[in-house]
Scaffold this active site. Structure first.
Site, PDB file in Angstrom:
ATOM      1  N   ASP A 116     -21.222  26.843  12.819  1.00  0.00           N
ATOM      2  CA  ASP A 116     -20.754  25.515  12.428  1.00  0.00           C
ATOM      3  C   ASP A 116     -20.571  25.473  10.916  1.00  0.00           C
ATOM      4  O   ASP A 116     -21.480  25.861  10.161  1.00  0.00           O
ATOM      5  CB  ASP A 116     -21.762  24.456  12.859  1.00  0.00           C
ATOM      6  CG  ASP A 116     -21.168  23.054  12.848  1.00  0.00           C
ATOM      7  OD1 ASP A 116     -19.937  22.937  12.860  1.00  0.00           O
ATOM      8  OD2 ASP A 116     -21.938  22.083  12.818  1.00  0.00           O
ATOM      9  N   HIS A 123     -16.979  14.345   3.763  1.00  0.00           N
ATOM     10  CA  HIS A 123     -18.259  14.322   4.473  1.00  0.00           C
ATOM     11  C   HIS A 123     -19.372  14.898   3.598  1.00  0.00           C
ATOM     12  O   HIS A 123     -20.464  14.316   3.505  1.00  0.00           O
ATOM     13  CB  HIS A 123     -18.145  15.126   5.766  1.00  0.00           C
ATOM     14  CG  HIS A 123     -19.446  15.288   6.492  1.00  0.00           C
ATOM     15  ND1 HIS A 123     -20.116  14.240   7.082  1.00  0.00           N
ATOM     16  CD2 HIS A 123     -20.227  16.390   6.703  1.00  0.00           C
ATOM     17  CE1 HIS A 123     -21.229  14.674   7.633  1.00  0.00           C
ATOM     18  NE2 HIS A 123     -21.326  15.977   7.422  1.00  0.00           N
ATOM     19  N   ARG A 132     -29.265  12.942  -1.300  1.00  0.00           N
ATOM     20  CA  ARG A 132     -29.726  13.320  -2.651  1.00  0.00           C
ATOM     21  C   ARG A 132     -29.236  12.296  -3.676  1.00  0.00           C
ATOM     22  O   ARG A 132     -28.449  12.632  -4.568  1.00  0.00           O
ATOM     23  CB  ARG A 132     -29.220  14.726  -3.012  1.00  0.00           C
ATOM     24  CG  ARG A 132     -29.692  15.836  -2.101  1.00  0.00           C
ATOM     25  CD  ARG A 132     -29.255  17.213  -2.616  1.00  0.00           C
ATOM     26  NE  ARG A 132     -27.803  17.309  -2.780  1.00  0.00           N
ATOM     27  CZ  ARG A 132     -26.969  17.627  -1.804  1.00  0.00           C
ATOM     28  NH1 ARG A 132     -27.419  17.864  -0.587  1.00  0.00           N
ATOM     29  NH2 ARG A 132     -25.669  17.706  -2.031  1.00  0.00           N
ATOM     30  N   GLU A 187     -21.513  14.212  15.354  1.00  0.00           N
ATOM     31  CA  GLU A 187     -20.615  14.807  14.368  1.00  0.00           C
ATOM     32  C   GLU A 187     -19.318  15.142  15.081  1.00  0.00           C
ATOM     33  O   GLU A 187     -19.294  15.990  15.990  1.00  0.00           O
ATOM     34  CB  GLU A 187     -21.234  16.052  13.725  1.00  0.00           C
ATOM     35  CG  GLU A 187     -22.365  15.700  12.779  1.00  0.00           C
ATOM     36  CD  GLU A 187     -22.807  16.855  11.894  1.00  0.00           C
ATOM     37  OE1 GLU A 187     -23.497  16.582  10.897  1.00  0.00           O
ATOM     38  OE2 GLU A 187     -22.453  18.018  12.199  1.00  0.00           O
ATOM     39  N   GLU A 189     -16.034  16.938  15.395  1.00  0.00           N
ATOM     40  CA  GLU A 189     -15.561  18.189  14.824  1.00  0.00           C
ATOM     41  C   GLU A 189     -14.446  18.782  15.679  1.00  0.00           C
ATOM     42  O   GLU A 189     -14.174  18.334  16.797  1.00  0.00           O
ATOM     43  CB  GLU A 189     -16.715  19.195  14.718  1.00  0.00           C
ATOM     44  CG  GLU A 189     -17.932  18.657  13.972  1.00  0.00           C
ATOM     45  CD  GLU A 189     -18.953  19.730  13.663  1.00  0.00           C
ATOM     46  OE1 GLU A 189     -18.584  20.934  13.690  1.00  0.00           O
ATOM     47  OE2 GLU A 189     -20.114  19.387  13.394  1.00  0.00           O
ATOM     48  N   ASP A 221     -21.154  17.780  17.622  1.00  0.00           N
ATOM     49  CA  ASP A 221     -22.374  18.488  17.246  1.00  0.00           C
ATOM     50  C   ASP A 221     -23.469  17.443  17.023  1.00  0.00           C
ATOM     51  O   ASP A 221     -23.756  17.049  15.897  1.00  0.00           O
ATOM     52  CB  ASP A 221     -22.135  19.327  15.987  1.00  0.00           C
ATOM     53  CG  ASP A 221     -23.309  20.234  15.683  1.00  0.00           C
ATOM     54  OD1 ASP A 221     -23.936  20.718  16.639  1.00  0.00           O
ATOM     55  OD2 ASP A 221     -23.601  20.457  14.504  1.00  0.00           O
ATOM     56  N   ARG A 225     -30.926  13.167  12.725  1.00  0.00           N
ATOM     57  CA  ARG A 225     -30.954  13.109  11.262  1.00  0.00           C
ATOM     58  C   ARG A 225     -32.368  13.086  10.692  1.00  0.00           C
ATOM     59  O   ARG A 225     -32.603  13.611   9.596  1.00  0.00           O
ATOM     60  CB  ARG A 225     -30.182  11.876  10.781  1.00  0.00           C
ATOM     61  CG  ARG A 225     -28.711  11.869  11.148  1.00  0.00           C
ATOM     62  CD  ARG A 225     -27.970  13.069  10.609  1.00  0.00           C
ATOM     63  NE  ARG A 225     -26.534  12.978  10.888  1.00  0.00           N
ATOM     64  CZ  ARG A 225     -25.670  13.935  10.638  1.00  0.00           C
ATOM     65  NH1 ARG A 225     -26.081  15.072  10.096  1.00  0.00           N
ATOM     66  NH2 ARG A 225     -24.384  13.776  10.926  1.00  0.00           N
ATOM     67  N   GLN A 228     -33.613  16.617  10.986  1.00  0.00           N
ATOM     68  CA  GLN A 228     -32.840  17.410  10.028  1.00  0.00           C
ATOM     69  C   GLN A 228     -33.324  17.196   8.601  1.00  0.00           C
ATOM     70  O   GLN A 228     -33.502  18.158   7.837  1.00  0.00           O
ATOM     71  CB  GLN A 228     -31.356  17.040  10.136  1.00  0.00           C
ATOM     72  CG  GLN A 228     -30.454  17.756   9.148  1.00  0.00           C
ATOM     73  CD  GLN A 228     -29.020  17.237   9.175  1.00  0.00           C
ATOM     74  OE1 GLN A 228     -28.717  16.254   9.855  1.00  0.00           O
ATOM     75  NE2 GLN A 228     -28.140  17.882   8.438  1.00  0.00           N
ATOM     76  N   LYS A 241     -30.308  20.232  15.047  1.00  0.00           N
ATOM     77  CA  LYS A 241     -28.937  20.487  15.493  1.00  0.00           C
ATOM     78  C   LYS A 241     -28.864  21.241  16.825  1.00  0.00           C
ATOM     79  O   LYS A 241     -27.863  21.152  17.532  1.00  0.00           O
ATOM     80  CB  LYS A 241     -28.209  21.334  14.441  1.00  0.00           C
ATOM     81  CG  LYS A 241     -28.029  20.660  13.093  1.00  0.00           C
ATOM     82  CD  LYS A 241     -26.857  19.728  13.128  1.00  0.00           C
ATOM     83  CE  LYS A 241     -26.470  19.288  11.724  1.00  0.00           C
ATOM     84  NZ  LYS A 241     -25.253  18.473  11.734  1.00  0.00           N
ATOM     85  N   THR A 245     -24.714  20.741  21.816  1.00  0.00           N
ATOM     86  CA  THR A 245     -23.394  20.643  21.194  1.00  0.00           C
ATOM     87  C   THR A 245     -22.380  20.537  22.324  1.00  0.00           C
ATOM     88  O   THR A 245     -22.315  21.425  23.177  1.00  0.00           O
ATOM     89  CB  THR A 245     -23.089  21.880  20.324  1.00  0.00           C
ATOM     90  OG1 THR A 245     -24.059  21.991  19.286  1.00  0.00           O
ATOM     91  CG2 THR A 245     -21.702  21.781  19.710  1.00  0.00           C
ATOM     92  N   THR A 332     -18.231  18.311  10.345  1.00  0.00           N
ATOM     93  CA  THR A 332     -17.831  16.927  10.543  1.00  0.00           C
ATOM     94  C   THR A 332     -16.524  16.622   9.832  1.00  0.00           C
ATOM     95  O   THR A 332     -16.347  16.952   8.666  1.00  0.00           O
ATOM     96  CB  THR A 332     -18.925  15.983  10.021  1.00  0.00           C
ATOM     97  OG1 THR A 332     -20.157  16.333  10.646  1.00  0.00           O
ATOM     98  CG2 THR A 332     -18.600  14.537  10.325  1.00  0.00           C
ATOM     99  N   GLU A 346     -22.699   8.364   8.050  1.00  0.00           N
ATOM    100  CA  GLU A 346     -21.780   7.858   7.038  1.00  0.00           C
ATOM    101  C   GLU A 346     -21.301   6.449   7.366  1.00  0.00           C
ATOM    102  O   GLU A 346     -21.152   5.612   6.480  1.00  0.00           O
ATOM    103  CB  GLU A 346     -20.567   8.790   6.923  1.00  0.00           C
ATOM    104  CG  GLU A 346     -20.897  10.212   6.499  1.00  0.00           C
ATOM    105  CD  GLU A 346     -19.717  11.128   6.746  1.00  0.00           C
ATOM    106  OE1 GLU A 346     -18.867  11.252   5.850  1.00  0.00           O
ATOM    107  OE2 GLU A 346     -19.653  11.717   7.853  1.00  0.00           O
TER     108      GLU A 346
END
Length: 398
Positions: A116, A123, A132, A187, A189, A221, A225, A228, A241, A245, A332, A346
Site C-alpha cells: 500500500d 492526503h 503532527r 481509505e 484507494e 483499506d 486510527r 494506528q 491496517k 482490506t 488514500t 480528513e
C-alpha cells in the site's frame, strides 16, 4: 454495437469487459466477464472452444490467465468482443450468459503480496497536519520517493464481505488499553493487480507498466486510527491496517482504461532516474464514497502525485520480485477540497468537525455502517467505464 440485451450504453459494455470469479447454484467458482448486467461464463466458453487461453479460464481464480501476459490478454479480449458483437455467434454464446443477480462473486484472484502506497499529496498533507500539528506536514522524503508499506495479503477480501471491528491497543489519558477500535475509518484507494511476474534481483521499469499489470480494482483499506496512532512510530502501519482490506469483485483490464490516461501533476524536485515515467501519466478516475447510502465525498484520482508506473518501479527498485496476483494500492485518494477526501479522518478533521449522515452528527464508523466506493473513467467514443464497486458493512468486535 453488441447484440447483448441491455449492454449497449452500459458502463459495463463491450468497451469495458471486466473479469471476475463467480459461483452459481453452489457450484465451483468460475471465471467470467461482465457485460451489462450479465456474466459471460468464460470457463464454459473455453470448454466449448469459443475462446482459447491454454485452459486457464477453467481455473477457480484469474491467476493462471493473468500469468500468460499481455499478448494473450489482448487476444482473449479481442475474441470476447467479437463473440459479443458478431450476431453469428449469438446462438453459441447466449446460453453462456448468466444474470448478475443469480451469481455470487468471489475474490477474483489469489493475492500473492499486498503493498500500500501513500501517494496523494493532499492526503499526506492533511494527515500530517492532523497527526503532527505545528510540524511540517510532509516529511523530507515524501517528494523524493513513493512511500509505502507491505500489508497482509491474507486479509484482502472481496467486496461485500462484512468487516469485524478490530481490537488492539490505543492510547488513553490513563495509559494504553486494549479493546475494540473506537476510531474506525476507511481509505478510498485504487489497486493494481500484477499478472506477469519478475525475477528476484531484477527491476521493473516504469515504462513496463502495461506488460506486468493486468488490471485495476477499487480498494477500501479499512483503518483503525486509534490503533494506528499508538503503534505507527517508529515502524509504521501494522495492526491498525492489517485486519481487512476490501477489493472489487471485478478487475478492469488496464487496456480498458486506455482513454483514461491523463497528464499527472508536475513533480518538484525532479525525481530519480528510475522513477522517470515518460510520458508522466495518471488516470482520470472519479471516485465516489457513500456512507449508509449518502454521498459524502468524491475523490479525484487524476491528482495523485505518484503514478501507478512510478509505484511499480519503486516497489521493485531493490530487486524485489513481482508475483502473479500481487496487489499494490495507491494509498488514500484525496483532492484539495473537504468533499474530495478519501478518509473520514480528513472529512471530520480527526473527529473534531463531525459531519451529518442520516440526520445525525458522525465522526468515525459505528457498528452496522455500510461504506461503498465507486468510480468512473472516460472510455472510447464518449462512453463511460464504471469500475466494480467495493462495499463493506461493519460488524461488532468479537
Amino acid at each position: 454495437m453488441t447484440w447483448v440485451t441491455g449492454a449497449q450504453g452500459s458502463p459495463y459494455g463491450v468497451h469495458h469487459l471486466p473479469y471476475g470469479v463467480f459461483r452459481r447454484d453452489g457450484a465451483e467458482p468460475r471465471v467470467g466477464v461482465r457485460v451489462g448486467d450479465l456474466v459471460l461464463d468464460l470457463a464454459g466458453a473455453e470448454a466449448a472452444g469459443l475462446v482459447l487461453a491454454a485452459g486457464t479460464l477453467g481455473r477457480p481464480t484469474l491467476n493462471q490467465f493473468m500469468s500468460l501476459g499481455r499478448p494473450q490478454w489482448l487476444a482473449v479480449r479481442q475474441r470476447v468482443t467479437e463473440l459479443l458483437t458478431d450476431p453469428t455467434h449469438r446462438a453459441d454464446v447466449e446460453p453462456l450468459l448468466v444474470p448478475l443477480d443469480e451469481v455470487r462473486m468471489a475474490l477474483p484472484f489469489e493475492v500473492a503480496d499486498y503493498v500500500d502506497f501513500y501517494s496523494s499529496e493532499h492526503h499526506a498533507t492533511n494527515v500530517g497536519q492532523i497527526f503532527r500539528p505545528g510540524q511540517p506536514p510532509l516529511l523530507p522524503n515524501w517528494r523524493h520517493l513513493p512511500i509505502g508499506y507491505h500489508g497482509r495479503a491474507g486479509t484482502v477480501v472481496v467486496s461485500g464481505t462484512p468487516v469485524v471491528r478490530p481490537q488492539g491497543q490505543r492510547a488513553t489519558p490513563d495509559g494504553p488499553v486494549h479493546g475494540p477500535s473506537v476510531r474506525l475509518d476507511i481509505e478510498a484507494e485504487v489497486g493494481f493487480v500484477v499478472g506477469v511476474p519478475s525475477p528476484l534481483g531484477s527491476r521493473v521499469a516504469a515504462a513496463d507498466l502495461a506488460d506486468h499489470v493486468f488490471g485495476v480494482v477499487l480498494v477500501n483499506d479499512w483503518s483503525a486510527r486509534d490503533i494506528q496512532a499508538w503503534e505507527y512510530q517508529p515502524l509504521g502501519p501494522f495492526l491498525g491496517k492489517s485486519f481487512a482490506t476490501s477489493v472489487s469483485a471485478w478487475v478492469t483490464p488496464l487496456d480498458a482504461l486506455a482513454h483514461a490516461f491523463v497528464p499527472a501533476p508536475a513533480q518538484d524536485p525532479p525525481v530519480a532516474d528510475y522513477l522517470r515515467d515518460t510520458p508522466h501519466l495518471g488516470l482520470d478516475l472519479r471516485l465516489a464514497v457513500t456512507w449508509n447510502g449518502e454521498l459524502v465525498s468524491e475523490p479525484p484520482f487524476a491528482g495523485m502525485y505518484w503514478t501507478p508506473a512510478q509505484q511499480l518501479a519503486h516497489l521493485t527498485a531493490n530487486g524485489a520480485s513481482l508475483r502473479t496476483g500481487d496487489l499494490y494500492a495507491s494509498g488514500t485518494v484525496s483532492g484539495p477540497e473537504r468533499d474530495q477526501v478519501g478518509s473520514f479522518l480528513e472529512l471530520t478533521w480527526g473527529g473534531a468537525e463531525p459531519v451529518r449522515v442520516g440526520g445525525a452528527e458522525r465522526t468515525f464508523l459505528a457498528d452496522g455502517d455500510t461504506v461503498t466506493i465507486t468510480a468512473t473513467a472516460p472510455g472510447p467514443d464518449g462512453t463511460t467505464v464504471a469500475l466494480g464497486e467495493v462495499t463493506g458493512t461493519i460488524l461488532p468486535a468479537r
